[in-house]
Design a protein around this motif. Structure first.
Motif, PDB file in Angstrom:
ATOM      1  N   LEU A 149       0.924 -12.819   5.858  1.00  0.00           N
ATOM      2  CA  LEU A 149       0.564 -13.017   4.487  1.00  0.00           C
ATOM      3  C   LEU A 149      -0.801 -12.729   4.089  1.00  0.00           C
ATOM      4  O   LEU A 149      -1.292 -12.054   3.128  1.00  0.00           O
ATOM      5  N   GLY A 150      -1.801 -13.222   5.050  1.00  0.00           N
ATOM      6  CA  GLY A 150      -3.138 -12.718   5.012  1.00  0.00           C
ATOM      7  C   GLY A 150      -3.386 -11.458   5.055  1.00  0.00           C
ATOM      8  O   GLY A 150      -4.175 -10.736   4.166  1.00  0.00           O
ATOM      9  N   VAL A 151      -2.806 -10.646   6.004  1.00  0.00           N
ATOM     10  CA  VAL A 151      -3.090  -9.061   5.861  1.00  0.00           C
ATOM     11  C   VAL A 151      -2.345  -8.459   4.509  1.00  0.00           C
ATOM     12  O   VAL A 151      -3.029  -7.665   4.183  1.00  0.00           O
ATOM     13  N   ALA A 152      -1.163  -9.071   4.211  1.00  0.00           N
ATOM     14  CA  ALA A 152      -0.690  -8.406   2.902  1.00  0.00           C
ATOM     15  C   ALA A 152      -1.290  -8.544   2.007  1.00  0.00           C
ATOM     16  O   ALA A 152      -1.552  -7.817   0.859  1.00  0.00           O
ATOM     17  N   VAL A 153      -1.978  -9.661   1.558  1.00  0.00           N
ATOM     18  CA  VAL A 153      -2.523  -9.952   0.485  1.00  0.00           C
ATOM     19  C   VAL A 153      -4.159  -9.356   0.346  1.00  0.00           C
ATOM     20  O   VAL A 153      -4.499  -8.636  -0.553  1.00  0.00           O
ATOM     21  N   THR A 154      -4.787  -9.238   1.500  1.00  0.00           N
ATOM     22  CA  THR A 154      -6.023  -8.879   1.654  1.00  0.00           C
ATOM     23  C   THR A 154      -6.188  -7.027   1.950  1.00  0.00           C
ATOM     24  O   THR A 154      -7.153  -6.474   1.617  1.00  0.00           O
ATOM     25  N   VAL A 155      -5.325  -6.631   2.626  1.00  0.00           N
ATOM     26  CA  VAL A 155      -5.383  -5.021   3.115  1.00  0.00           C
ATOM     27  C   VAL A 155      -3.997  -4.384   2.617  1.00  0.00           C
ATOM     28  O   VAL A 155      -4.261  -3.170   2.092  1.00  0.00           O
ATOM     29  N   LEU A 156      -3.085  -4.977   2.460  1.00  0.00           N
ATOM     30  CA  LEU A 156      -1.810  -4.191   1.987  1.00  0.00           C
ATOM     31  C   LEU A 156      -1.321  -4.274   0.683  1.00  0.00           C
ATOM     32  O   LEU A 156      -0.370  -3.781   0.360  1.00  0.00           O
ATOM     33  N   TYR A 157      -2.025  -5.138   0.087  1.00  0.00           N
ATOM     34  CA  TYR A 157      -1.485  -5.360  -1.339  1.00  0.00           C
ATOM     35  C   TYR A 157      -1.430  -3.910  -2.147  1.00  0.00           C
ATOM     36  O   TYR A 157      -2.335  -3.315  -2.404  1.00  0.00           O
ATOM     37  N   THR A 158      -0.169  -3.920  -2.924  1.00  0.00           N
ATOM     38  CA  THR A 158       0.030  -2.913  -3.827  1.00  0.00           C
ATOM     39  C   THR A 158       0.657  -3.306  -4.903  1.00  0.00           C
ATOM     40  O   THR A 158       1.549  -4.093  -4.920  1.00  0.00           O
ATOM     41  N   ASP A 159       0.307  -2.810  -6.179  1.00  0.00           N
ATOM     42  CA  ASP A 159       0.977  -3.429  -7.468  1.00  0.00           C
ATOM     43  C   ASP A 159       2.195  -2.733  -7.440  1.00  0.00           C
ATOM     44  O   ASP A 159       2.855  -1.916  -6.976  1.00  0.00           O
ATOM     45  N   SER A 160       3.191  -3.696  -8.026  1.00  0.00           N
ATOM     46  CA  SER A 160       4.478  -3.309  -8.247  1.00  0.00           C
ATOM     47  C   SER A 160       4.576  -2.050  -9.170  1.00  0.00           C
ATOM     48  O   SER A 160       3.931  -2.025 -10.105  1.00  0.00           O
ATOM     49  N   ALA A 161       5.610  -1.264  -8.746  1.00  0.00           N
ATOM     50  CA  ALA A 161       5.957   0.084  -9.176  1.00  0.00           C
ATOM     51  C   ALA A 161       7.514   0.592  -8.987  1.00  0.00           C
ATOM     52  O   ALA A 161       7.908  -0.046  -8.042  1.00  0.00           O
ATOM     53  N   GLN A 162       7.811   1.524  -9.614  1.00  0.00           N
ATOM     54  CA  GLN A 162       8.999   1.794  -9.324  1.00  0.00           C
ATOM     55  C   GLN A 162       9.061   2.753  -7.979  1.00  0.00           C
ATOM     56  O   GLN A 162       8.034   3.416  -7.668  1.00  0.00           O
ATOM     57  N   LEU A 163      10.258   3.236  -7.554  1.00  0.00           N
ATOM     58  CA  LEU A 163      10.300   3.835  -6.129  1.00  0.00           C
ATOM     59  C   LEU A 163      10.592   5.274  -6.607  1.00  0.00           C
ATOM     60  O   LEU A 163      10.995   5.862  -7.847  1.00  0.00           O
TER      61      LEU A 163
END
Length: 336
Positions: A158-172
């Motif tokens: 979760l730490g890596v997801a929040v700090t490094v990998l976070y991406t705003d929600s968008a359509q595919l």
């Protein structure tokens, strides 16, 4: 993450307060004495007295293994340790419910499956891993010793997801807008969660097996090793548990690859194109197939098979992180 952090600290407290306290040492001493000098059982029937020897209880079933009883668990057989363990489980349940709620709200915000990028995949994976662990506990499996390594990985994930990998929600992109995404990716996440628990168990098996070997040779392990490793299940139990969950999820991993091929046929007009993601999924399948075959072969049980299991999980990890982040392919996650 705050709830998981509290659970993490409480799991640590379970191991600390469940150490070889006076109560634990006394219980172990009584158990050892009972094993070495088991009293006979006297039965009176029809005026006659019959003396029966107490049967020896063997906890291992595999031929050639040491008859070593399972340890008392992370709580160490102590009341205080068990109390902290129960609190840790309660916090894990609360953390899981909040975590699952976050995954669901992410899906509702974009009206699609909540694993359209690496951030969403990470968050969902850690949620499913926690859910699988709690499901084992609900099934009355004594696996509370997995709680500490599990929450450690969940917090890191979760730490890596929040700090490094976070991406705003968008359509595919159009190619990913398919019901096969719900089927293919969800099964891949579930397989990864179970493979992770199998890998943790395999690592603990290797430590516990070395510990038992040292004791069998008359060695004297350190106090830290004795305090931790003697509370785990016996090496044979850990080996059996790892094998069973890896074997149980392997058919689902096979289905995951097949489902991905069908989805590729619908989206790209070909079922298999040796894309890096497809290639490493197949390599992972071969690695786990080799492990399962090794377990069925007399000369490759025990530590040799365990090393194969860890290699197979390493292939899965590279497929999870390496291909998704560092390799350009049709499966590269957007925004990463």
């Amino acid at each position: 993450m705050a709830v998981y952090t509290l659970a993490f600290l409480t799991y640590i407290a379970e191991w600390i307060f469940g150490s070889r306290s006076k109560v634990g040492r006394t219980a172990a001493s009584l158990t050892t004495t009972a094993r070495s000098a088991a009293p006979a059982v006297t039965v009176k029937s029809a005026g006659a007295t019959t003396t029966l020897e107490r049967p020896k209880v063997v906890t291992r079933v595999a031929a050639g293994t040491r008859d070593v009883p399972d340890g008392p668990g992370a709580a160490g057989g102590t009341y205080k340790g068990d109390l902290y363990g129960r609190i840790a489980i309660a916090l894990s349940v609360v953390g899981f419910l909040v975590h699952a709620g976050g995954v669901v709200t992410r899906a509702l915000s974009v009206q699609r499956a909540p694993w359209g990028n690496m951030y969403e995949f990470n968050v969902t994976f850690s949620c499913v891993a926690t859910g699988v662990y709690l499901a084992f506990l609900l099934a009355r499996q004594k696996v509370r010793w997995i709680g500490l390594p599990l929450t450690t990985v969940v917090l890191l994930d979760l730490g890596v997801a929040v700090t490094v990998l976070y991406t705003d929600s968008a359509q595919l992109v159009p190619a990913l807008q398919s019901y096969w995404m719900w089927i293919h990716v969800s099964t891949a996440i579930l397989c990864g969660a179970v493979f992770y628990l199998g890998a943790v168990t395999t690592v603990l098996y290797l430590f516990r097996d070395s510990y038992e070997n040292k004791l069998a040779k008359g060695g004297e392990p350190g106090s830290f090793a004795r305090s931790v490793l003697e509370r785990l299940p016996a090496s044979a139990s850990l080996d059996k548990f790892a094998y069973r969950i890896n074997a149980a999820v392997f058919p689902l991993w096979t289905f995951t690859i097949i489902a991905g091929a069908i989805w590729a046929g619908d989206s790209w007009g070909r079922y298999w194109g040796w894309d890096p993601k497809e290639t490493w999924a197949f390599i992972t399948w071969v690695a786990y197939a080799c492990y399962l075959h090794a377990r069925a072969t007399a000369g490759w049980k025990g530590r040799k098979a365990a090393y194969l299991a860890l290699i197979a999980f390493g292939c899965w990890l590279f497929n999870y992180y390496g291909v998704n982040i560092f390799v350009t392919s049709k499966h590269s996650y957007s925004g990463v």
